[in-house]
Design an enzyme around this catalytic site. Structure first.
Site, mmCIF file in Angstrom:
data_model
loop_
_atom_site.group_PDB
_atom_site.id
_atom_site.type_symbol
_atom_site.label_atom_id
_atom_site.label_comp_id
_atom_site.label_asym_id
_atom_site.label_seq_id
_atom_site.Cartn_x
_atom_site.Cartn_y
_atom_site.Cartn_z
ATOM 1 N N SER A 171 12.435 91.752 48.752
ATOM 2 C CA SER A 171 12.019 90.790 47.738
ATOM 3 C C SER A 171 10.770 91.271 47.021
ATOM 4 C CB SER A 171 11.855 89.367 48.255
ATOM 5 O OG SER A 171 11.833 88.492 47.134
ATOM 6 N N HIS A 194 -2.506 88.146 41.721
ATOM 7 C CA HIS A 194 -3.213 87.858 40.473
ATOM 8 C C HIS A 194 -4.653 87.549 40.859
ATOM 9 C CE1 HIS A 194 -3.100 86.960 36.156
ATOM 10 N NE2 HIS A 194 -4.130 86.179 36.439
ATOM 11 N N CYS A 233 12.847 89.014 53.154
ATOM 12 C CA CYS A 233 14.018 88.623 53.927
ATOM 13 C C CYS A 233 14.289 89.690 54.980
ATOM 14 C CB CYS A 233 15.225 88.432 53.011
ATOM 15 S SG CYS A 233 15.687 89.927 52.112
#
Length: 114
Positions: free
Chosen positions: A57, A62, A77
């Protein structure tokens, strides 16, 4: 359950782009995840946004240097060790305060047909 989604917040700590990029790659390695690609974008005046696209994934960040804050998002996952990734980020980026929220993703509702 399909995966685990960890929201990680850092206050204080290291926020330079080179250290962050290395920390993100190190976190993926610590998790046993496979990096497919990476992109970091620094902003004029400071701060950056970045993503590691993983076979499992993603890891994103930020930063807001004016608030001494970074928001990180880890979604993995399979057998990826998401806590090991977060532990690595905490160790390398050395926040003065950190917060974690873990969600499970893709759980079937009780009685679901599929």
């Amino acid at each position: 359950m399909i995966g685990r989604h960890l929201l990680l917040e850092h206050w204080g700590g290291i926020q330079d782009a080179d250290t962050i990029e290395a920390a993100l790659h190190g976190a993926a390695g610590a998790a046993g995840a496979t990096v497919l690609s990476a992109h970091l974008h620094p902003f004029e005046g400071g701060g950056l946004t970045g993503v590691l696209l993983l076979a499992e994934s993603h890891i994103t960040i930020h930063t807001w240097p004016e608030h001494d804050y970074a928001a990180l998002d880890l979604f993995m996952c399979g057998t990826a060790r998401i806590e090991a990734a977060a532990d690595h980020l905490d160790a390398v980026l050395a926040p003065t305060r950190t917060s974690r929220r873990l969600l499970t993703r893709g759980e079937r509702a009780p009685g679901a047909l599929t």
